[in-house]
Scaffold this motif. Structure first.
Motif, short mmCIF file in Angstrom:
data_model
loop_
_atom_site.label_atom_id
_atom_site.label_comp_id
_atom_site.label_asym_id
_atom_site.label_seq_id
_atom_site.Cartn_x
_atom_site.Cartn_y
_atom_site.Cartn_z
N GLN A 37 12.20 11.27 2.69
CA GLN A 37 12.32 10.67 4.01
C GLN A 37 12.40 11.78 5.04
O GLN A 37 13.32 12.60 5.01
CB GLN A 37 13.57 9.77 4.11
CG GLN A 37 13.65 8.99 5.41
CD GLN A 37 14.83 8.02 5.42
OE1 GLN A 37 15.94 8.37 5.03
NE2 GLN A 37 14.58 6.78 5.87
N PHE A 90 15.33 10.49 -1.88
CA PHE A 90 15.99 9.29 -2.38
C PHE A 90 15.39 8.86 -3.71
O PHE A 90 14.17 8.84 -3.88
CB PHE A 90 15.85 8.13 -1.38
CG PHE A 90 16.71 8.28 -0.17
CD1 PHE A 90 16.16 8.74 1.02
CD2 PHE A 90 18.06 7.96 -0.20
CE1 PHE A 90 16.94 8.90 2.14
CE2 PHE A 90 18.86 8.11 0.91
CZ PHE A 90 18.30 8.58 2.09
N ASP A 107 22.21 7.50 -2.63
CA ASP A 107 22.59 7.95 -1.29
C ASP A 107 21.88 9.22 -0.84
O ASP A 107 22.18 9.75 0.22
CB ASP A 107 24.11 8.13 -1.20
CG ASP A 107 24.85 6.82 -1.15
OD1 ASP A 107 26.04 6.80 -1.47
OD2 ASP A 107 24.21 5.80 -0.79
N TYR B 36 15.00 -3.71 4.91
CA TYR B 36 16.13 -2.97 4.35
C TYR B 36 16.98 -2.47 5.52
O TYR B 36 16.49 -2.20 6.61
CB TYR B 36 15.65 -1.76 3.54
CG TYR B 36 15.12 -2.06 2.17
CD1 TYR B 36 13.84 -2.59 2.00
CD2 TYR B 36 15.88 -1.83 1.03
CE1 TYR B 36 13.34 -2.86 0.73
CE2 TYR B 36 15.39 -2.09 -0.24
CZ TYR B 36 14.12 -2.61 -0.38
OH TYR B 36 13.64 -2.87 -1.64
N ARG B 37 18.25 -2.26 5.22
CA ARG B 37 19.19 -1.66 6.17
C ARG B 37 19.59 -0.30 5.63
O ARG B 37 19.86 -0.15 4.42
CB ARG B 37 20.42 -2.56 6.31
CG ARG B 37 21.58 -1.91 7.03
CD ARG B 37 22.85 -2.73 6.93
NE ARG B 37 23.98 -1.95 7.45
CZ ARG B 37 24.81 -2.40 8.37
NH1 ARG B 37 24.69 -3.63 8.85
NH2 ARG B 37 25.80 -1.62 8.81
N GLN B 38 19.67 0.70 6.51
CA GLN B 38 20.08 2.03 6.08
C GLN B 38 21.19 2.55 6.99
O GLN B 38 20.98 2.74 8.19
CB GLN B 38 18.91 3.01 6.08
CG GLN B 38 19.27 4.38 5.52
CD GLN B 38 18.07 5.31 5.39
OE1 GLN B 38 17.03 5.13 6.03
NE2 GLN B 38 18.18 6.31 4.54
N ASP B 39 22.36 2.79 6.43
CA ASP B 39 23.48 3.39 7.15
C ASP B 39 23.36 4.91 7.11
O ASP B 39 22.78 5.46 6.17
CB ASP B 39 24.80 2.93 6.55
CG ASP B 39 25.04 1.45 6.77
OD1 ASP B 39 25.29 0.73 5.79
OD2 ASP B 39 24.97 1.02 7.93
N LYS B 42 23.31 7.29 3.88
CA LYS B 42 23.21 6.39 2.73
C LYS B 42 21.75 6.04 2.46
O LYS B 42 20.87 6.27 3.28
CB LYS B 42 23.99 5.10 3.00
CG LYS B 42 25.47 5.31 3.26
CD LYS B 42 26.19 5.79 2.03
CE LYS B 42 27.69 5.85 2.25
NZ LYS B 42 28.42 6.33 1.04
N GLY B 43 21.52 5.47 1.29
CA GLY B 43 20.19 4.99 0.97
C GLY B 43 19.96 3.60 1.54
O GLY B 43 20.91 2.89 1.88
N PRO B 44 18.71 3.18 1.64
CA PRO B 44 18.41 1.82 2.12
C PRO B 44 19.01 0.75 1.22
O PRO B 44 19.11 0.93 0.01
CB PRO B 44 16.88 1.77 2.08
CG PRO B 44 16.43 3.20 2.15
CD PRO B 44 17.48 3.96 1.41
N GLU B 45 19.38 -0.35 1.85
CA GLU B 45 19.96 -1.49 1.14
C GLU B 45 19.12 -2.72 1.46
O GLU B 45 18.86 -3.03 2.62
CB GLU B 45 21.40 -1.70 1.57
CG GLU B 45 22.10 -2.86 0.90
CD GLU B 45 23.52 -3.03 1.39
OE1 GLU B 45 24.04 -2.11 2.07
OE2 GLU B 45 24.14 -4.08 1.11
N TYR B 86 17.11 -0.07 10.56
CA TYR B 86 16.50 -1.17 9.84
C TYR B 86 15.06 -0.79 9.51
O TYR B 86 14.28 -0.45 10.40
CB TYR B 86 16.59 -2.45 10.65
CG TYR B 86 18.02 -2.95 10.74
CD1 TYR B 86 18.88 -2.48 11.73
CD2 TYR B 86 18.53 -3.85 9.81
CE1 TYR B 86 20.20 -2.88 11.80
CE2 TYR B 86 19.85 -4.27 9.88
CZ TYR B 86 20.68 -3.78 10.87
OH TYR B 86 21.98 -4.18 10.92
#
Lengths: 114, 113
Positions: A37, A90, A107, B36-39, B42-45, B86
């Motif tokens: 990414q 990732f 993560d 997906y959501r990414q904080d 963190k990785g995408p959720e 997002y």
């Protein structure tokens, strides 16, 4: 619930050095993926695996190698790191293919190549 | 060339101010669209999968909709904890479902209290 675990979380390398990124999943998923990414770009697939002992190239495989000797582990190797490989990496896994089921992501590993 | 474009790049809202994020796609034939959501850090959720025009999915304050050219992620009365990036991803008819998705660059959503 560990899910997908990536190690290390951060790493700084010098140009020409090698390293291996480790991904481990505890969900018994068949499919595993490595993405990178970069700012302003979508996730790009490097390599993927559809099961233990299999690997295949994704969109940007050059400069990377992978291995999946055990179902739960997927390793990404950089043989001779280059500054262009500075990125966030990732790992993801899914029970079936990425187009059929949601992927579960780790993560990330933040890698800088000087 | 198949393409996925998300807009805006960033969106700042006050808490409670509803809005929408856009994911437009130019592809040969859509098989599925994923949100997906990414904080940060963190990785995408995974949030939603949409398969056909007219389909809608909801989760708490989020609702995803799909047309033949784009998808919207509507956020109603957002809270600060909805702040995230997002991501939208698309699979086309020509793609191998084992791995091929086209990912957008994401929309960074910031909700101010």
């Amino acid at each position: 619930n560990a899910g997908v675990t990536q190690t290390p979380k951060f790493r700084v390398l010098k140009t020409g050095q090698s390293m291996t990124l480790l991904c481990a999943q505890d969900m018994n998923h068949e499919y595993m993926y490595w993405y990178r990414q970069d700012p302003g770009m979508g996730l790009r697939l490097i390599h993927y695996s559809v099961g233990e002992g299999t690997t295949a190239k994704g969109e940007v495989p050059d400069g990377y190698n992978v291995s999946r000797l055990k179902k739960q582990n997927f390793l990404l190797g950089l043989e001779s790191a280059a500054p262009s490989q500075t990125s966030v990496y990732f790992c993801a896994s899914s029970y079936r293919g990425a187009g059929n089921q949601p992927q579960h992501f780790g993560d990330g590993t933040r890698l800088s190549i000087l | 060339e198949d393409q996925v474009t998300q807009s805006p790049e960033a969106l700042r809202l006050q808490e409670g101010e509803s809005s929408s994020l856009n994911c437009s796609y130019t592809v040969s034939g859509l098989r599925g669209l994923f949100w997906y959501r990414q904080d940060p850090g963190k990785g995408p959720e995974f949030l939603f999968t949409l398969y056909s025009a007219g389909e809608e999915k909801e989760k708490e304050r989020l609702k995803a909709t799909l047309t033949k050219k784009e998808s919207f992620l509507h956020i109603t009365a957002p809270k600060p904890e909805d702040s995230a990036t997002y991501l939208c991803a698309v699979q086309t008819d020509l793609m191998d479902s084992n791995y091929q998705l086209i990912w957008g660059a994401g929309t960074k959503l910031i909700i101010k209290p």
